[in-house]
Design a protein around this motif. Sequence first.
Motif, mmCIF file in Angstrom:
data_model
loop_
_atom_site.group_PDB
_atom_site.id
_atom_site.type_symbol
_atom_site.label_atom_id
_atom_site.label_comp_id
_atom_site.label_asym_id
_atom_site.label_seq_id
_atom_site.Cartn_x
_atom_site.Cartn_y
_atom_site.Cartn_z
ATOM 1 N N SER A 88 0.831 -1.215 0.000
ATOM 2 C CA SER A 88 0.000 0.000 0.000
ATOM 3 C C SER A 88 0.859 1.256 0.000
ATOM 4 C CB SER A 88 -0.948 -0.006 1.197
ATOM 5 O OG SER A 88 -0.243 0.132 2.409
ATOM 6 N N PHE A 89 2.031 1.217 0.633
ATOM 7 C CA PHE A 89 2.917 2.386 0.621
ATOM 8 C C PHE A 89 3.426 2.663 -0.791
ATOM 9 C CE2 PHE A 89 4.233 1.318 5.246
ATOM 10 C CZ PHE A 89 3.017 1.793 5.699
ATOM 11 N N VAL A 90 3.724 1.601 -1.537
ATOM 12 C CA VAL A 90 4.138 1.792 -2.928
ATOM 13 C C VAL A 90 3.006 2.454 -3.713
ATOM 14 C CG1 VAL A 90 4.829 0.626 -5.063
ATOM 15 C CG2 VAL A 90 5.729 -0.161 -2.865
ATOM 16 N N ILE A 91 1.781 1.991 -3.493
ATOM 17 C CA ILE A 91 0.633 2.590 -4.185
ATOM 18 C C ILE A 91 0.483 4.056 -3.804
ATOM 19 C CG2 ILE A 91 -1.890 2.546 -4.374
ATOM 20 C CD1 ILE A 91 -1.732 -0.510 -4.102
ATOM 21 N N PHE A 92 0.573 4.374 -2.513
ATOM 22 C CA PHE A 92 0.392 5.745 -2.053
ATOM 23 C C PHE A 92 1.486 6.689 -2.553
ATOM 24 C CE2 PHE A 92 -2.616 4.549 1.477
ATOM 25 C CZ PHE A 92 -3.581 5.496 1.170
ATOM 26 N N SER A 93 2.591 6.145 -3.030
ATOM 27 C CA SER A 93 3.700 7.014 -3.453
ATOM 28 C C SER A 93 3.401 7.755 -4.745
ATOM 29 C CB SER A 93 4.982 6.188 -3.611
ATOM 30 O OG SER A 93 4.872 5.266 -4.683
ATOM 31 N N ARG A 94 2.316 7.415 -5.425
ATOM 32 C CA ARG A 94 1.908 8.131 -6.637
ATOM 33 C C ARG A 94 0.508 8.706 -6.454
ATOM 34 N NH1 ARG A 94 3.646 4.647 -12.031
ATOM 35 N NH2 ARG A 94 5.896 4.571 -11.610
ATOM 36 N N LEU A 95 0.150 9.608 -7.354
ATOM 37 C CA LEU A 95 -1.177 10.237 -7.302
ATOM 38 C C LEU A 95 -1.521 10.766 -8.679
ATOM 39 C CD1 LEU A 95 -3.489 11.281 -5.317
ATOM 40 C CD2 LEU A 95 -2.310 13.471 -5.446
ATOM 41 N N ARG A 96 -2.800 10.624 -9.037
ATOM 42 C CA ARG A 96 -3.257 11.250 -10.275
ATOM 43 C C ARG A 96 -4.620 11.875 -10.047
ATOM 44 N NH1 ARG A 96 -2.649 9.257 -16.480
ATOM 45 N NH2 ARG A 96 -3.471 11.160 -17.425
ATOM 46 N N GLU A 97 -4.717 13.156 -10.320
ATOM 47 C CA GLU A 97 -5.984 13.884 -10.259
ATOM 48 C C GLU A 97 -6.351 14.313 -11.677
ATOM 49 O OE1 GLU A 97 -7.854 14.083 -7.764
ATOM 50 O OE2 GLU A 97 -6.639 13.941 -5.936
ATOM 51 N N ARG A 98 -7.579 14.062 -12.091
ATOM 52 C CA ARG A 98 -7.962 14.238 -13.488
ATOM 53 C C ARG A 98 -8.892 15.426 -13.733
ATOM 54 N NH1 ARG A 98 -6.674 9.859 -16.746
ATOM 55 N NH2 ARG A 98 -5.882 8.023 -15.638
ATOM 56 N N GLY A 99 -9.031 16.309 -12.750
ATOM 57 C CA GLY A 99 -9.928 17.446 -12.935
ATOM 58 C C GLY A 99 -9.546 18.326 -14.108
ATOM 59 N N THR A 100 -8.247 18.592 -14.268
ATOM 60 C CA THR A 100 -7.781 19.429 -15.379
ATOM 61 C C THR A 100 -8.046 18.755 -16.711
ATOM 62 O OG1 THR A 100 -6.048 20.358 -13.977
ATOM 63 C CG2 THR A 100 -5.783 20.610 -16.346
ATOM 64 N N GLU A 101 -7.831 17.445 -16.778
ATOM 65 C CA GLU A 101 -8.103 16.693 -18.009
ATOM 66 C C GLU A 101 -9.587 16.763 -18.364
ATOM 67 O OE1 GLU A 101 -7.753 12.104 -19.743
ATOM 68 O OE2 GLU A 101 -6.996 12.594 -17.741
ATOM 69 N N VAL A 102 -10.443 16.672 -17.359
ATOM 70 C CA VAL A 102 -11.883 16.774 -17.607
ATOM 71 C C VAL A 102 -12.232 18.145 -18.163
ATOM 72 C CG1 VAL A 102 -14.140 16.872 -16.484
ATOM 73 C CG2 VAL A 102 -12.557 15.018 -15.927
ATOM 74 N N ASP A 103 -11.722 19.193 -17.518
ATOM 75 C CA ASP A 103 -12.023 20.556 -17.972
ATOM 76 C C ASP A 103 -11.601 20.776 -19.421
ATOM 77 O OD1 ASP A 103 -13.021 21.161 -15.474
ATOM 78 O OD2 ASP A 103 -11.142 22.025 -14.747
ATOM 79 N N ALA A 104 -10.478 20.164 -19.811
ATOM 80 C CA ALA A 104 -9.952 20.364 -21.162
ATOM 81 C C ALA A 104 -10.720 19.578 -22.215
ATOM 82 C CB ALA A 104 -8.478 19.977 -21.202
ATOM 83 N N ASN A 105 -11.508 18.571 -21.780
ATOM 84 C CA ASN A 105 -12.160 17.697 -22.756
ATOM 85 C C ASN A 105 -13.678 17.652 -22.627
ATOM 86 O OD1 ASN A 105 -9.873 16.161 -24.287
ATOM 87 N ND2 ASN A 105 -9.232 16.161 -22.138
#
Length: 658
Positions: A88-105
């Motif tokens: 789980s620590f390996v998983i938590f070491s990354r993050l992706r938020e897609r709000g900007t991608e949504v706004d652009a598309n």
Amino acid sequence: MLMLSELGASIATLAIIAGIALLAWPVFNGSSKVGRAALFAIAMALVLRYMWWRATQTLAPFGLTLDCLASWSFFAIEAASLIGSLSSFVIFSRLRERGTEVDANLGWWGENPPRVAVLIATYNEEQDILERTIIGAQALRHQNKEVVILDDGRRDWLRDLCEHLGVRYMRRADNRGSKAGNLNNALEVLANDPVPPDFIAVLDADFVPHRGFISRSLALFHDPSVALVQTPQHFFNADPIQHNLNISHAYPDEQRLFFDHLQPSRDGWDIAFCCGTSSMIRWDSLRAIGGFPTDSITEDFMLTLALQDGVQGRTVYLNEPLTEGLAPEGLKEYVTQRARWCLGLMQIARSRLGPLGRNNLRLRDRWSVADSVLYWSATFSFKIAALIYPLFYWFFNVTVVDASVADVISYFGAYYLWVLLALNIVSRGTVVPVLNDVSQLLGAIPIVRATVVGLIRPHGHPFSVTAKGGDRSGVVIQWSLMWPFLVLFVLTLIAITIGIFIDRFAFNDAVDGKTVILFWSLYNLLVLATVIVACIETPREEVHITDTPERAALWMDGRARRVWVSELTRAHADLRAALPEGSEGVLRIDEVGDVEGTVVYATADRARFVLRPTREQAEALILRLHTRDIDQPGVVNARLAPIIEGMLARLSGETRRR
């Protein structure tokens, strides 16, 4: 003197760790790749350091002794849990938020919006629950949509309600395949329509979409590799832990960490998965794999794997509050739901889409399943073991962990404190000791049972629907859930009493080790006491926990006055005002209108105003309460002082009223 110096050095180490973390807290950007990676790299290093210490310095020598059996068996359970933590620590070491991608598309489809079928599967939900969801679905901003009710309860009143509200109604002759079968039946019917949908949205019967749910989810399908978009599940009522401990105003619901923080991290690794409701799926991809899988009672997670295996269709996560639903209101329902999730995961692990199956899954997908299996199988087993194993020392003089206080602080304390602070830094404060243990322990025994049963005999288990609604007006003690913890509480209390006050029964051969077990047992006592209190369910009423206090106009006795509305539901408004009990009036509510009502409860400065809305006003209240894009239900971050205040009030027999 040497022992004191070692103890002082260990405490100093903890102080340094706490200082570093607390200094980072105000300035840390949770979306920083370098920052997250550093936080959890340190966490992994401290866990590995702790595991090495445990394996080399704290275990009993091999032999045919109870010490060896207890010491090594507990370490094996703990090690499995720690391996799950490392994952789980390996998983938590990354993050992706897609709000900007949504706004652009937004609107990538041009002038011809895709056709979306909104599927709402239902079995035994009450009319109020379904009506709320249907009205919310009709209000979705996307115009080219069809709302379809899939009734596995075959209820005539629901058919009539759908006709009245102007939505499509489907029922089938049997309940084969449970929810997945119900959805697949709808797919076959829709496939024969003159114009089949381009996408389907799936909502549970108790989840109301915000107006932008379709349009913002659709934006991510601009990428043709995306087959499924999952959005969070937020709740407008308190879950059983929040409610029974009187902390819903200060402590996030049990799933907040997962939906707000873990799923975006999983998306950073491209291993986010479908959670059923509040998702949208590409029609062609779903049809290409033959519809929803029926090999597991958690068809949602399996759908993500089936899409990846069959058409290389990706599941992505949009971390925006686009729906809100009804959390399980009773502990039995809460526990049943989690045991069902666990059983379904074990079925997936044993299926062809498991981590060792012959399939087309990527290595990261196999890791995703293995991580979830570790969570369900190891975490909850360890929580139970941590309550039981200290008793071996007190009653049988069996050494489970042979360690000094200084070493425990240096190794366990360092890793535990850093992990606690790291998780709270990236989640902005959602992980609270004791309460986090309580939320896991309440379902631990059924979950461990489901783990074993699911791995040994994965098939042939009925689908258990999570009951919602019903009469919650009385106090209910969940004895079947409480009694194991009550027994452990009594045994732990007796053990501590013996260890502290009855010297001739105390085992004095290892004073330092006894101190470690004593503090361990005291913590367990606190956790068990909290679990027992949580098993006493207090009366509920309809509550909507999104709204903040707002000004409103109240007409009473021929004159208008300004009041504060501290809580608004479909049934009542709690007002901050001195009003005579039994008086009639009209309350002006934004987006609803002037609603008649009666004051049924009053104090010196507060009053409950029971509403009598018209049919149109009742529907407007649903839209006002549940469908606004700006709303995020529930508490986002824990606040320690109000948590303590709420729990003390609960113990004194009081409940919080805003």
